[in-house]
Design a protein around this motif. Structure first.
Motif, PDB file in Angstrom:
ATOM      1  N   LYS A 110       0.722  -1.324  -0.046  1.00  0.00           N
ATOM      2  CA  LYS A 110      -0.038   0.022  -0.212  1.00  0.00           C
ATOM      3  C   LYS A 110       0.796   1.404   0.086  1.00  0.00           C
ATOM      4  N   TYR A 111       1.551   1.553   1.072  1.00  0.00           N
ATOM      5  CA  TYR A 111       2.531   2.630   1.108  1.00  0.00           C
ATOM      6  C   TYR A 111       3.907   2.139   1.333  1.00  0.00           C
ATOM      7  N   VAL A 112       4.937   2.572   0.404  1.00  0.00           N
ATOM      8  CA  VAL A 112       6.246   2.142   0.538  1.00  0.00           C
ATOM      9  C   VAL A 112       7.275   3.264   0.269  1.00  0.00           C
ATOM     10  N   GLU A 113       8.336   3.032   1.162  1.00  0.00           N
ATOM     11  CA  GLU A 113       9.466   4.244   0.858  1.00  0.00           C
ATOM     12  C   GLU A 113      10.465   3.549  -0.169  1.00  0.00           C
ATOM     13  N   ASN A 123       2.458   7.448 -14.659  1.00  0.00           N
ATOM     14  CA  ASN A 123       1.448   7.466 -13.883  1.00  0.00           C
ATOM     15  C   ASN A 123       0.755   6.238 -13.423  1.00  0.00           C
ATOM     16  N   PHE A 124       1.651   5.091 -13.526  1.00  0.00           N
ATOM     17  CA  PHE A 124       1.279   3.815 -12.674  1.00  0.00           C
ATOM     18  C   PHE A 124       1.695   3.809 -11.238  1.00  0.00           C
ATOM     19  N   LEU A 125       2.373   4.823 -10.767  1.00  0.00           N
ATOM     20  CA  LEU A 125       2.494   5.118  -9.162  1.00  0.00           C
ATOM     21  C   LEU A 125       2.158   6.237  -9.043  1.00  0.00           C
ATOM     22  N   GLN A 126       1.913   6.818  -7.719  1.00  0.00           N
ATOM     23  CA  GLN A 126       1.600   8.030  -7.185  1.00  0.00           C
ATOM     24  C   GLN A 126       2.547   7.979  -5.940  1.00  0.00           C
ATOM     25  N   ILE A 127       2.727   9.303  -5.752  1.00  0.00           N
ATOM     26  CA  ILE A 127       3.748   9.570  -4.591  1.00  0.00           C
ATOM     27  C   ILE A 127       3.115  10.537  -3.491  1.00  0.00           C
ATOM     28  N   GLN A 128       3.241  10.221  -2.311  1.00  0.00           N
ATOM     29  CA  GLN A 128       2.600  11.046  -1.142  1.00  0.00           C
ATOM     30  C   GLN A 128       3.771  11.548  -0.432  1.00  0.00           C
ATOM     31  N   THR A 129       4.005  12.970  -0.107  1.00  0.00           N
ATOM     32  CA  THR A 129       4.982  13.618   0.549  1.00  0.00           C
ATOM     33  C   THR A 129       4.732  13.812   2.033  1.00  0.00           C
ATOM     34  N   PHE A 130       5.610  13.519   2.857  1.00  0.00           N
ATOM     35  CA  PHE A 130       5.241  13.753   4.470  1.00  0.00           C
ATOM     36  C   PHE A 130       6.414  14.647   4.842  1.00  0.00           C
ATOM     37  N   ARG A 131       6.376  15.478   5.979  1.00  0.00           N
ATOM     38  CA  ARG A 131       7.412  16.114   6.545  1.00  0.00           C
ATOM     39  C   ARG A 131       7.415  15.928   7.903  1.00  0.00           C
ATOM     40  N   LYS A 132       8.721  15.545   8.446  1.00  0.00           N
ATOM     41  CA  LYS A 132       8.879  15.562   9.899  1.00  0.00           C
ATOM     42  C   LYS A 132       9.619  16.651  10.380  1.00  0.00           C
ATOM     43  N   PRO A 133       9.237  17.347  11.588  1.00  0.00           N
ATOM     44  CA  PRO A 133       9.843  18.548  12.135  1.00  0.00           C
ATOM     45  C   PRO A 133      11.380  17.916  12.496  1.00  0.00           C
ATOM     46  N   PRO A 193      13.079  20.959   8.672  1.00  0.00           N
ATOM     47  CA  PRO A 193      12.059  19.758   8.734  1.00  0.00           C
ATOM     48  C   PRO A 193      12.497  18.713   7.437  1.00  0.00           C
ATOM     49  N   LYS A 194      12.355  17.397   8.007  1.00  0.00           N
ATOM     50  CA  LYS A 194      12.824  16.488   7.052  1.00  0.00           C
ATOM     51  C   LYS A 194      11.447  15.938   6.255  1.00  0.00           C
ATOM     52  N   SER A 195      12.024  15.618   4.822  1.00  0.00           N
ATOM     53  CA  SER A 195      10.736  15.309   4.048  1.00  0.00           C
ATOM     54  C   SER A 195      10.960  13.990   3.796  1.00  0.00           C
ATOM     55  N   PHE A 196       9.882  12.790   3.775  1.00  0.00           N
ATOM     56  CA  PHE A 196      10.186  11.514   3.248  1.00  0.00           C
ATOM     57  C   PHE A 196       9.078  11.162   2.388  1.00  0.00           C
ATOM     58  N   PHE A 197       9.395  10.629   1.271  1.00  0.00           N
ATOM     59  CA  PHE A 197       8.238   9.967   0.126  1.00  0.00           C
ATOM     60  C   PHE A 197       7.669   8.748   0.299  1.00  0.00           C
ATOM     61  N   LEU A 198       6.397   8.483   0.133  1.00  0.00           N
ATOM     62  CA  LEU A 198       5.985   7.200   0.168  1.00  0.00           C
ATOM     63  C   LEU A 198       5.163   6.942  -1.153  1.00  0.00           C
ATOM     64  N   PHE A 199       5.646   5.742  -1.858  1.00  0.00           N
ATOM     65  CA  PHE A 199       4.851   5.392  -3.125  1.00  0.00           C
ATOM     66  C   PHE A 199       3.787   4.493  -2.854  1.00  0.00           C
TER      67      PHE A 199
END
Length: 506
Positions: free
Chosen positions: A346-349, A375-385, A393-399
């Motif tokens: 479902k969500y993977v780094e 467009n076979f994958l989408q990416i979700q960006t999250f930020r950690k303080p 702030p550190k960003s990490f991406f989940l596919f």
């Protein structure tokens, strides 16, 4: 609405109905609904041309009309899905040929060619296309037409009725008590119509058109049976066929999940209609395997067990398989493995993808971003303080995978492919028109000579008028045309399955 779908509809209509009707379709595609005056103004065509074009499109059920809110004039709306269905007509005829025989296929072909027409007209018109013509042929065609109506492959067209007692404005009445009942057709009148003696048909106010919904139910069931055969074996496919028959008797045909079907009822149906001893012997095991693959769901344990056919879940699985096959064809098996890992997790780094898919880091990164780009994958960006006041702030991406979005994209690609295929086919036929016509004339001459009993030497001499270079070009053109037709059928099957997925998701 899709630009590619608009171009495809435009190309199909131009090919079958000409330039003027295409102009009307292009204009209606760009709007939800339009009155006649606006269509005339925006197309620049005369009122006569617009009216004739709309009449043709309404006859073929590609345009619908209804009164506006003030009930003073009609508004016309394009059924673009019915335009694309023109490409499916050969499949409809083939299905009828397989199930009911040549005469029924001739009737279906004539009705498809006519759009909406009376039974007597279709029967009389089909007389010239059947192989055997005698005094029983009209009776046979009439009976075959009745069979098509009884099996719901044809349906009565909606009848026009005056709106609020007004003779000028009409509304279509869709609530026909039994839309599959045939009117009485006297064979003597049909014979007089065929011989040109009678001018008026007894059923001139009862029109019929093809019931595409019934064809689509058959196509859908075939897809499910074939999927089970590939997953398990032919016995399981036969078992699924009987399950679908019971589902049809007890459930609305387009429900996402069927009403419960008792195992006892399935066993009785199989014993009554099948001679397959092996399937009957292992019926319980086949049901368990189908249940473990989410094709069936257990509803209750009484009566030996009750099961529901989960059509929605089946088409979700088939759509995933279709998407993965496309990825394998375009980007290779490693890309498909990466896609499958992300879908399951479902969500993977990024770092986890290469470990789970067992693909080298550099290659995994390239393939992941290629799938993202396509467009076979989408990416979700999250930020950690970050830690402390000064920490950035550190960003990490989940596919992740969005199946609905991929399906919409693949439909666009399919429409584009169909448009390109039809365009190329038209180009090849236009460029080689003279050569194709020459070849057809020669074939006709040779056929006539064979009937007359001419010598083989004389026939060979006639065939030599087609020079070796011309024969080579003709062979290449025929091969390309055949390949493009096969591609059209394959693409249409993909579109049909993806549209079913979307339908069940709503």
């Amino acid at each position: 609405m899709s630009i590619q779908l608009g171009k495809l509809c435009s190309r199909i209509v131009e090919q079958h109905f000409g330039e003027v009707v295409r102009t009307i379709v292009d204009d209606l595609f760009a709007s939800i609904a339009k009155p006649l005056s606006q269509i005339i103004r925006s197309t620049g065509l005369s009122k006569s041309e617009v009216c004739k074009s709309l009449a043709i499109l309404i006859k073929f059920n590609m345009v619908g009309f209804e009164l506006n809110k003030t009930r003073t004039q009609y508004e016309y709306r394009l059924h673009y899905d019915r335009v694309v269905m023109i490409l499916r007509y050969p499949r409809y005829v083939h299905l009828i040929q397989t199930k009911f025989g040549h005469e029924s296929a001739v009737l279906m072909e004539e009705l498809l060619r006519s759009g909406t027409q009376t039974a007597s007209y279709i029967i009389v018109k089909s007389m010239s296309n059947v192989d055997i013509k005698d005094h029983n042929t009209l009776a046979l065609l009439r009976d075959k037409f009745v069979d098509l109506a009884n099996e719901h492959y044809i349906i009565r067209a909606p009848e026009p009725n005056p709106s609020d007692g007004s003779a000028e404005l009409m509304e279509l009445c869709h609530d026909i008590p039994n839309p599959f009942v045939m009117p009485e057709l006297d064979l003597r009148i049909l014979k007089d119509l065929h011989d040109g003696k009678a001018m008026k048909a007894p059923d001139e106010n009862v029109h019929w058109h093809v019931n595409v919904e019934q064809f689509h139910i058959d196509f859908r069931n075939t897809i499910m049976v074939t999927a089970i055969e590939r997953l398990i074996d032919s016995n399981a496919g036969e078992c699924m066929k009987f399950l679908l028959q019971l589902m049809r008797e007890r459930t609305n045909p387009w429900e996402a999940v069927s009403n419960p079907i008792a195992l006892v009822d399935l066993r009785q149906r199989c014993e009554r209609k099948s001679q397959n001893v092996e399937m009957l012997r292992y019926l319980d095991q086949y049901i368990n395997v189908m249940e473990s693959n989410d094709y069936l769901s257990k509803f209750d344990t009484k009566g030996g067990g009750q099961f529901t056919v989960n059509v929605k879940k089946i088409f979700e699985q088939l759509t995933w398989a279709c998407i993965e096959n496309i990825i394998v064809e375009k980007y290779g098996s490693k890309a498909a493995r990466i896609f499958r890992v992300i879908r399951m997790k479902k969500y993977v780094e990024q770092e986890d993808i290469q470990k789970e898919a067992m693909v080298p880091a550099k290659e995994a990164k390239q393939l992941t971003y290629k799938l993202l780009e396509e467009n076979f994958l989408q990416i979700q960006t999250f930020r950690k303080p970050g830690g402390g006041n000064a920490g950035a702030p550190k960003s990490f991406f989940l596919f992740y995978v969005n199946q609905s979005q991929i399906v919409s994209m693949l439909l666009e690609l399919s429409y584009k492919s169909l448009y390109n295929s039809i365009t190329r086919l038209t180009h090849d036929k236009t460029v080689n028109k003279r050569l194709i016509e020459k070849s057809q004339r020669l074939e006709s001459i040779v056929e006539t000579m064979k009937e007359r009993g001419e010598s083989d030497a004389y026939i060979s001499e006639i065939l030599e008028t087609l020079t070796p270079p011309e024969q080579e070009i003709l062979a290449k053109v025929k091969l390309r045309v055949k390949s493009l037709y096969s591609a059209e059928i394959g693409i249409d099957e993909t579109i049909f399955m993806l549209k079913l997925y979307q339908q069940y998701q709503k």
